[in-house]
Design a protein around this motif. Structure first.
Motif, PDB file in Angstrom:
ATOM      1  N   ILE A  76       0.450  47.045  21.053  1.00 31.92           N
ATOM      2  CA  ILE A  76       0.123  46.870  20.007  1.00 31.92           C
ATOM      3  C   ILE A  76       0.431  45.644  19.396  1.00 31.92           C
ATOM      4  O   ILE A  76       1.153  45.106  18.945  1.00 31.92           O
ATOM      5  N   MET A  77      -0.572  44.354  19.377  1.00 28.39           N
ATOM      6  CA  MET A  77      -0.347  42.832  19.172  1.00 28.39           C
ATOM      7  C   MET A  77      -0.942  42.559  18.116  1.00 28.39           C
ATOM      8  O   MET A  77      -1.814  42.053  18.352  1.00 28.39           O
ATOM      9  N   PRO A  78      -0.223  42.404  17.062  1.00 28.66           N
ATOM     10  CA  PRO A  78      -0.585  42.130  16.266  1.00 28.66           C
ATOM     11  C   PRO A  78      -0.994  40.455  16.171  1.00 28.66           C
ATOM     12  O   PRO A  78      -0.417  39.368  15.510  1.00 28.66           O
ATOM     13  N   THR A  79      -2.467  40.096  16.079  1.00 32.52           N
ATOM     14  CA  THR A  79      -2.734  38.778  16.514  1.00 32.52           C
ATOM     15  C   THR A  79      -3.909  38.071  15.957  1.00 32.52           C
ATOM     16  O   THR A  79      -4.293  37.551  15.144  1.00 32.52           O
ATOM     17  N   SER A  80      -4.701  39.060  14.989  1.00 37.61           N
ATOM     18  CA  SER A  80      -5.712  39.276  13.996  1.00 37.61           C
ATOM     19  C   SER A  80      -5.776  38.874  12.849  1.00 37.61           C
ATOM     20  O   SER A  80      -7.446  38.592  12.043  1.00 37.61           O
ATOM     21  N   GLY A  81      -4.836  38.567  11.982  1.00 34.78           N
ATOM     22  CA  GLY A  81      -4.470  38.241  10.813  1.00 34.78           C
ATOM     23  C   GLY A  81      -5.114  36.855  10.613  1.00 34.78           C
ATOM     24  O   GLY A  81      -4.864  35.475  11.590  1.00 34.78           O
ATOM     25  N   ASN A  82      -5.713  36.464   9.691  1.00 32.19           N
ATOM     26  CA  ASN A  82      -6.330  34.657   9.121  1.00 32.19           C
ATOM     27  C   ASN A  82      -5.590  35.009   7.434  1.00 32.19           C
ATOM     28  O   ASN A  82      -5.960  35.429   6.702  1.00 32.19           O
ATOM     29  N   ASN A  83      -4.589  33.223   7.569  1.00 29.34           N
ATOM     30  CA  ASN A  83      -4.147  33.454   5.847  1.00 29.34           C
ATOM     31  C   ASN A  83      -5.789  32.325   5.523  1.00 29.34           C
ATOM     32  O   ASN A  83      -6.782  31.636   6.569  1.00 29.34           O
ATOM     33  N   LYS A  84      -5.367  31.346   4.178  1.00 29.54           N
ATOM     34  CA  LYS A  84      -5.898  30.718   4.242  1.00 29.54           C
ATOM     35  C   LYS A  84      -6.841  29.662   4.664  1.00 29.54           C
ATOM     36  O   LYS A  84      -7.708  29.875   4.948  1.00 29.54           O
ATOM     37  N   GLY A 126      -8.448  59.614  21.411  1.00 29.47           N
ATOM     38  CA  GLY A 126      -7.886  60.549  20.680  1.00 29.47           C
ATOM     39  C   GLY A 126      -6.069  60.690  20.786  1.00 29.47           C
ATOM     40  O   GLY A 126      -5.578  61.090  21.062  1.00 29.47           O
ATOM     41  N   ILE A 127      -5.914  59.356  20.681  1.00 23.07           N
ATOM     42  CA  ILE A 127      -4.866  58.868  21.053  1.00 23.07           C
ATOM     43  C   ILE A 127      -4.322  58.641  20.105  1.00 23.07           C
ATOM     44  O   ILE A 127      -5.155  57.530  19.035  1.00 23.07           O
ATOM     45  N   ASP A 128      -2.627  58.748  19.552  1.00 23.95           N
ATOM     46  CA  ASP A 128      -2.202  58.062  18.481  1.00 23.95           C
ATOM     47  C   ASP A 128      -1.549  56.874  18.863  1.00 23.95           C
ATOM     48  O   ASP A 128      -0.666  57.285  20.297  1.00 23.95           O
ATOM     49  N   PRO A 129      -1.297  55.230  18.689  1.00 22.31           N
ATOM     50  CA  PRO A 129      -0.875  54.364  19.170  1.00 22.31           C
ATOM     51  C   PRO A 129       0.711  54.212  19.420  1.00 22.31           C
ATOM     52  O   PRO A 129       1.267  55.131  17.864  1.00 22.31           O
ATOM     53  N   ARG A 130       2.011  54.257  19.810  1.00 25.20           N
ATOM     54  CA  ARG A 130       3.154  54.190  20.121  1.00 25.20           C
ATOM     55  C   ARG A 130       2.986  52.354  19.688  1.00 25.20           C
ATOM     56  O   ARG A 130       3.804  51.772  20.452  1.00 25.20           O
ATOM     57  N   PRO A 131       3.019  51.767  18.072  1.00 26.18           N
ATOM     58  CA  PRO A 131       3.872  50.605  18.085  1.00 26.18           C
ATOM     59  C   PRO A 131       4.680  50.074  18.081  1.00 26.18           C
ATOM     60  O   PRO A 131       5.274  49.163  18.361  1.00 26.18           O
ATOM     61  N   ILE A 132       6.031  51.131  18.594  1.00 31.30           N
ATOM     62  CA  ILE A 132       7.633  50.690  18.557  1.00 31.30           C
ATOM     63  C   ILE A 132       8.297  51.089  20.406  1.00 31.30           C
ATOM     64  O   ILE A 132       9.326  50.781  21.025  1.00 31.30           O
ATOM     65  N   TRP A 133       6.830  51.163  20.566  1.00 27.04           N
ATOM     66  CA  TRP A 133       7.525  51.596  21.975  1.00 27.04           C
ATOM     67  C   TRP A 133       7.470  50.608  22.956  1.00 27.04           C
ATOM     68  O   TRP A 133       8.948  50.454  23.419  1.00 27.04           O
ATOM     69  N   SER A 176       4.536  36.843  13.288  1.00 27.47           N
ATOM     70  CA  SER A 176       3.446  36.684  11.768  1.00 27.47           C
ATOM     71  C   SER A 176       2.064  37.300  12.913  1.00 27.47           C
ATOM     72  O   SER A 176       1.783  36.689  13.474  1.00 27.47           O
ATOM     73  N   PRO A 177       1.470  38.071  11.733  1.00 24.38           N
ATOM     74  CA  PRO A 177       0.113  38.295  12.254  1.00 24.38           C
ATOM     75  C   PRO A 177      -0.684  37.093  12.579  1.00 24.38           C
ATOM     76  O   PRO A 177      -2.042  36.641  12.744  1.00 24.38           O
ATOM     77  N   TYR A 178      -0.516  36.422  11.491  1.00 22.18           N
ATOM     78  CA  TYR A 178      -1.413  35.138  11.799  1.00 22.18           C
ATOM     79  C   TYR A 178      -0.590  34.134  12.233  1.00 22.18           C
ATOM     80  O   TYR A 178      -1.705  32.376  12.856  1.00 22.18           O
ATOM     81  N   SER A 179       0.275  34.199  13.033  1.00 23.10           N
ATOM     82  CA  SER A 179       0.303  33.215  14.274  1.00 23.10           C
ATOM     83  C   SER A 179      -0.138  31.984  15.122  1.00 23.10           C
ATOM     84  O   SER A 179      -0.419  31.211  15.268  1.00 23.10           O
ATOM     85  N   PHE A 180      -1.313  33.708  15.356  1.00 19.46           N
ATOM     86  CA  PHE A 180      -2.056  33.399  16.565  1.00 19.46           C
ATOM     87  C   PHE A 180      -3.054  32.538  16.379  1.00 19.46           C
ATOM     88  O   PHE A 180      -3.742  31.509  16.473  1.00 19.46           O
TER      89      PHE A 180
END
Ligand SMILES: *[C@@H]1O[C@H](CO)[C@@H](O)[C@H](O)[C@H]1NC(C)=O
Ligand SMILES: *[C@@H]1O[C@H](CO)[C@@H](O)[C@H](O)[C@H]1NC(C)=O
Ligand SMILES: *[C@@H]1O[C@H](CO)[C@@H](O)[C@H](O)[C@H]1NC(C)=O
Ligand SMILES: *[C@@H]1O[C@H](CO)[C@@H](O)[C@H](O)[C@H]1NC(C)=O
Ligand SMILES: *[C@@H]1O[C@H](CO)[C@@H](O)[C@H](O)[C@H]1NC(C)=O
Ligand SMILES: *[C@@H]1O[C@H](CO)[C@@H](O)[C@H](O)[C@H]1NC(C)=O
Ligand SMILES: *[C@@H]1O[C@H](CO)[C@@H](O)[C@H](O)[C@H]1NC(C)=O
Ligand SMILES: *[C@@H]1O[C@H](CO)[C@@H](O)[C@H](O)[C@H]1NC(C)=O
Length: 513
Positions: A379-387, A410-417, A228-232
């Motif tokens: 691409i490590m989703p860590t910056s979500g903040n819940n209530k 000028g690049i496109d990330p590859r989040p599933i690589w 979960s991006p909220y985990s961190f």
């Protein structure tokens, strides 16, 4: 507060900055380090053991720039640095083991100095110690060692990938073993954080080169939707909340108070005074980013002993921060409380004259290019903040990251690589009957532990979980103040590694019959 998180961290390093924070382009590429952090010259001072000896010798190896392309026209090499210590090695005659640290995103000397565990255990294993630098960091800069060229754009940075780095490690280890006539010496790889991810992946991809891996605080599951991006931030919240509910509430309530104060006439001046901010620069977002950095990194390095990893810190620094916040002497003055907490992270030595929000001195650990990695594979989703988060509520947004990366490179990330090349989804099922000999250590105080392997996968791919542990605490030098749980963790790791080596010798003896 609008905080956009860009080059997430690792190892530690999150780069936080706000959309309105007007800073130089160059600065966007450099995680913001406070001025009190150890400076480069201190690296060489601390690169000595207690008895004043150097810890290692540096060597260079002519490395292939592109392991995955055979076009002769594009064939290039670079000087690849590694550190070596043979003081304890039993030598090739006895096939004594080789312990290799798979370098992460920074100067390898810094990682070697913060991986005392390898020095501590080398004598009993009679092990050769080798620390290999990650390409594009420290002194292992392709394109003639010229950072201006190597870091210029996607054409040159395109060679900065985890798969190239792993191939570097395999190439270097095999060549070194040949040179040492130690072809049959077993190799065990070690790493913490991104280095731990590399160690685990190395064992999976190069089982013929390393017999096992100790992957400490390696968030290999912090990709895509696996974690979960909220985990961190939830873990950071839990850390501070576990000290006191008041501590959590004061920090949580402070962001709005800072915004409110900043928007009033004279408000910024009041904030400047409250936080002893230097005269050159202040705005609310920069101040909030500065505070957030202190909370994030303190949670990551919430070690049970005094340390100097990111900054000099006392033992149990989260507890110390909350003590400052809960201090009755500060009454209901939120800013005085937060200043007291921030002072622990930024000014533990008492040497800071003012707090510089615009400090853009070069990062002493050479972590400069993590931003590129965070724009390509990492691409490590860590910056979500819940209530409930101790930080203001916010969503992780892939689109925002992608836009930033396009603007910058000028690049496109590859989040599933990463999950394509190394796996990650259903890892328990995938690895249950594939692979062996990996230890995943995680400390549950560490915000990265949410993306770690916390359950045993098989008999020999095991999870060691320490409830009170922080970011790769097991890899630090042992001290007389270490708590029992930490001693136990290290003892288990040593026992497991020692079993791998015994099994290897057993197999080798069978082969030689
Ligand atoms: C290896 O490390 C030890 C400290 O653990 C140090 O005393 C020794 O001088 C080092 N050896 C080399 C060759 O750097
Ligand atoms: C990228 O950088 C290299 C080396 O500095 C330079 O030769 C090349 O022209 C640059 N390419 C672009 C597209 O800017
Ligand atoms: C192995 O020896 C060769 C010849 O001296 C040298 O060029 C190479 O750098 C050495 N390899 C390593 C990993 O040090
Ligand atoms: C993650 O999950 C969301 C919601 O289920 C989905 O829209 C998105 O495509 C998923 N992303 C990846 C990379 O799997
Ligand atoms: C803080 O305390 C002072 C006196 O100690 C009081 O006047 C003030 O109203 C309090 N402020 C808040 C927000 O509670
Ligand atoms: C750092 O600590 C010292 C000693 O406590 C104090 O005098 C100084 O004002 C502090 N610096 C900042 C920037 O808070
Ligand atoms: C970057 O953004 C521009 C403008 O929106 C777009 O045309 C281009 O295709 C994007 N490039 C990449 C690599 O996504
Ligand atoms: C993994 O298995 C070992 C026994 O082999 C056990 O002691 C340990 O608690 C297990 N770890 C976890 C995280 O369950």
């Amino acid at each position: 507060m609008k905080i956009i998180e860009i080059g997430t961290l690792f190892l530690c390093f999150s780069v936080f900055f706000s959309s309105s924070f007007t800073i130089s382009y160059a600065k966007l590429f450099t995680p913001r380090f406070p001025s009190s952090i150890i400076k480069a010259e201190q690296l060489s001072v601390s690169a000595k053991s207690n008895n004043g000896n150097k810890l290692y010798r540096a060597k260079y190896f002519t490395q292939i720039l592109d392991h995955f392309n055979f076009n002769p026209a594009s064939y290039q090499t670079f000087q690849h640095r590694y550190l070596i210590n043979d003081t304890y090695w039993g030598g090739p005659e006895k096939n004594s083991p080789i312990f290799v640290y798979t370098g992460n995103e920074g100067d390898i000397e810094w990682f070697a100095q913060n991986t005392g565990f390898m020095f501590d255990i080398a004598p009993s294993f009679k092990a050769l110690l080798v620390f290999i630098e990650h390409r594009f960091y420290g002194k292992s800069i392709p394109f003639g060692g010229n950072k201006d060229i190597a870091y210029s754009n996607a054409t040159t940075l395109g060679y900065l990938t985890s798969t190239q780095a792993l191939a570097d490690y395999a190439t270097l280890i095999l060549d070194l073993k040949k040179n040492l006539t130690a072809v049959d010496s077993p190799v065990v790889v070690f790493g913490g954080s991104y280095g731990g991810m590399l160690a685990a992946w190395f064992r999976l991809k190069y089982p013929h080169v390393a017999i096992g891996a100790l992957a400490s605080s390696a968030p290999i599951l912090n990709f895509e939707n696996i974690t979960s991006p909220y985990s961190f931030n939830n873990i950071i919240t839990r850390d501070f909340r576990s000290e006191s509910e008041n501590c959590y509430k004061v920090i949580k309530g402070s962001w709005e108070q800072i915004d409110d104060t900043a928007s009033q006439p004279g408000g910024l001046d009041l904030l400047r005074k409250s936080f002893k901010i230097c005269k050159n620069y202040i705005d609310a977002d920069a101040l909030e980013g500065w505070l957030r950095t202190a909370f994030v990194y303190t949670a990551m390095t919430d070690y049970p002993i005094p340390t100097n990893f990111l900054n000099p810190l006392p033992a149990y620094p989260v507890k110390q921060m909350c003590k400052a916040i809960d201090d009755p002497a500060t009454g209901n003055d939120t800013f005085a409380k937060l200043y007291g907490a921030a002072n622990i992270y930024y000014n533990y030595t008492g040497s800071a004259t003012c707090n510089d929000l615009a400090d853009d001195s070069p990062d002493p650990h050479g972590l400069d290019m993590w931003v590129w990695q965070a724009c390509t594979e990492m691409i490590m989703p860590t910056s979500g903040n819940n209530k409930e988060s101790i930080f203001p509520e916010s969503q992780w947004s892939y689109a925002r990251r992608a836009e930033w990366c396009n603007d910058s490179y000028g690049i496109d990330p590859r989040p599933i690589w990463i999950t394509t090349v190394f796996g990650g989804h259903d890892i328990y099922r995938a690895l249950k009957r594939y692979g062996s000999n990996i230890i995943f250590f995680n400390g549950l105080r560490d915000p990265w532990s949410g993306g770690g392997v916390l359950k045993n996968i098989s008999e020999s791919i095991v999870a060691i979980v320490a409830e009170k542990g922080a970011h790769h605490v097991d890899l630090r030098y042992a001290t007389s103040e270490d708590p029992k749980w930490l001693q136990d963790v290290r003892e288990r790791e040593v026992n497991i590694i020692s079993n791998w080596i015994s099994q290897y010798y057993h197999d080798l003896a069978q082969d030689n019959l």
